[in-house]
Design an enzyme around this catalytic site. Structure first.
Site, PDB file in Angstrom:
ATOM      1  CG  ASN A   7      10.519 -27.574   3.057  1.00 50.01           C
ATOM      2  OD1 ASN A   7      10.612 -28.313   2.075  1.00 50.01           O
ATOM      3  ND2 ASN A   7      11.391 -26.609   3.323  1.00 50.01           N
ATOM      4  CE  LYS A   9      14.069 -27.999   5.387  1.00 54.96           C
ATOM      5  NZ  LYS A   9      15.008 -27.404   6.314  1.00 54.96           N
ATOM      6  CD  GLU A 161      11.197 -21.543   7.311  1.00 55.94           C
ATOM      7  OE1 GLU A 161      10.671 -22.510   7.864  1.00 55.94           O
ATOM      8  OE2 GLU A 161      11.888 -21.636   6.286  1.00 55.94           O
ATOM      9  N   GLY A 167      16.597 -26.507  11.583  1.00 58.28           N
ATOM     10  CA  GLY A 167      17.318 -27.769  11.744  1.00 58.28           C
ATOM     11  C   GLY A 167      18.255 -27.827  12.950  1.00 58.28           C
ATOM     12  CB  SER A 206      13.790 -26.237  15.584  1.00 57.60           C
ATOM     13  OG  SER A 206      15.068 -26.370  14.989  1.00 57.60           O
TER      14      SER A 206
HETATM   15  P1  PGA Z   1      13.129 -27.617  10.394  1.00 59.92           P
HETATM   16  O1  PGA Z   1      13.062 -26.915   8.954  1.00 59.92           O
HETATM   17  O2  PGA Z   1      11.727 -27.724  10.901  1.00 59.92           O
HETATM   18  O3  PGA Z   1      13.760 -28.954  10.124  1.00 59.92           O
HETATM   19  O4  PGA Z   1      13.971 -26.745  11.255  1.00 59.92           O
HETATM   20  C1  PGA Z   1      12.167 -25.862   8.717  1.00 59.92           C
HETATM   21  C2  PGA Z   1      12.398 -25.286   7.350  1.00 59.92           C
HETATM   22  O5  PGA Z   1      13.537 -25.253   6.867  1.00 59.92           O
HETATM   23  O6  PGA Z   1      11.441 -24.874   6.694  1.00 59.92           O
END
Ligand code: PGA
Length: 244
Positions: A7, A9, A161, A167, A206
């Protein structure tokens, strides 16, 4: 075989997409990969067609079919562009863009009518984990997301999640991930006794080069959804090549 979803984003560029194309040109693992870049980059999906087990996905979909809804993309447009996966209900959409469980339910129906595999994100906030109400929250999110949804033979991806892990660099203990994944699996068995094997349960939050191996080694984990660490083609490629 594991499902590994990137993802991006609101990140990425044509040049990062080219990096991915180069990096994955030799990909031959059986793991099923879905790359979810921003919408404009989805138009490059054709360039990835030759790579086995590699697909593109959307990060969102509109609850509307068409009309005066500026800035929206419908399931029909995704399907028309052969985009066969879409994230729905990501916590950032829920909190920053007021996406309710009811809207998410409508979006799932739209995806299914376009034969697009939904990647539904669910998970609790930190205080819900701390007050031990996380299972009720997850139960409610699933109840509402699947309200009046008929499942035929399609694959359905559910990403657990925990919001406190997205994050932050903080991940749950493997035993905590297993507990929630087993809880989700039991719930899906109750809702769809005949289709339980079609639900793939992924962990997200993460995930990185240091922790992916132990997470993916768990039998309760069908795959991972990767945010930050998917922005580096080499790191993501290594995760995608996971072997038990
Ligand atoms: P992250 O995001 O791996 O940066 O924690 C995961 C997500 O939001 O799907």
């Amino acid at each position: 075989m594991k499902y590994i979803i990137a993802n991006w984003k609101l990140n990425g560029s044509k040049s990062l997409l080219n990096d991915f194309l180069n990096q994955f040109s030799t990909y031959n693992s059986e793991n099923y990969i879905v790359l979810c870049p921003p919408y404009l980059l989805l138009s490059s999906a054709d360039r990835f067609k030759a790579i086995d087990n590699f697909f593109m996905g959307s990060q969102n979909v509109s609850e509307y079919d068409n009309g005066a809804f500026t800035g929206e993309i419908s399931a029909e447009i995704l399907a028309d562009n052969k985009i066969a996966h879409s994230i729905v209900g990501h916590s950032e959409r829920r909190t920053l863009f007021a996406e309710t469980d009811e809207k998410i339910n409508i979006k799932i129906k739209k995806l299914l009518s376009g034969k697009i595999t939904p990647i539904l994100c669910i998970g609790e906030k930190l205080e819900q984990r701390e007050t031990n109400t996380y299972k009720q929250i997850i139960d409610l999110q699933l109840e509402k997301a699947f309200k009046n949804i008929k499942v035929d033979d399609q694959t359905f991806i559910i990403a657990y999640e925990p919001i406190w892990s997205i994050g932050t660099g903080v991940i749950p203990e493997i035993s905590q991930i297993n507990e929630v994944h087993n809880f989700i699996r039991t719930k899906m068995k109750q809702l769809y006794p005949k289709n339980v094997n079609q639900f793939k349960i992924l962990y997200g939050g993460s995930v990185n080069l240091k922790n992916y191996h132990s997470i993916l080694s768990s039998k309760a984990v069908d795959g991972v959804l990767v945010g930050g660490a998917s922005l580096d083609s080499k790191s993501f490629y290594e995760i995608c090549n996971f072997k038990n």
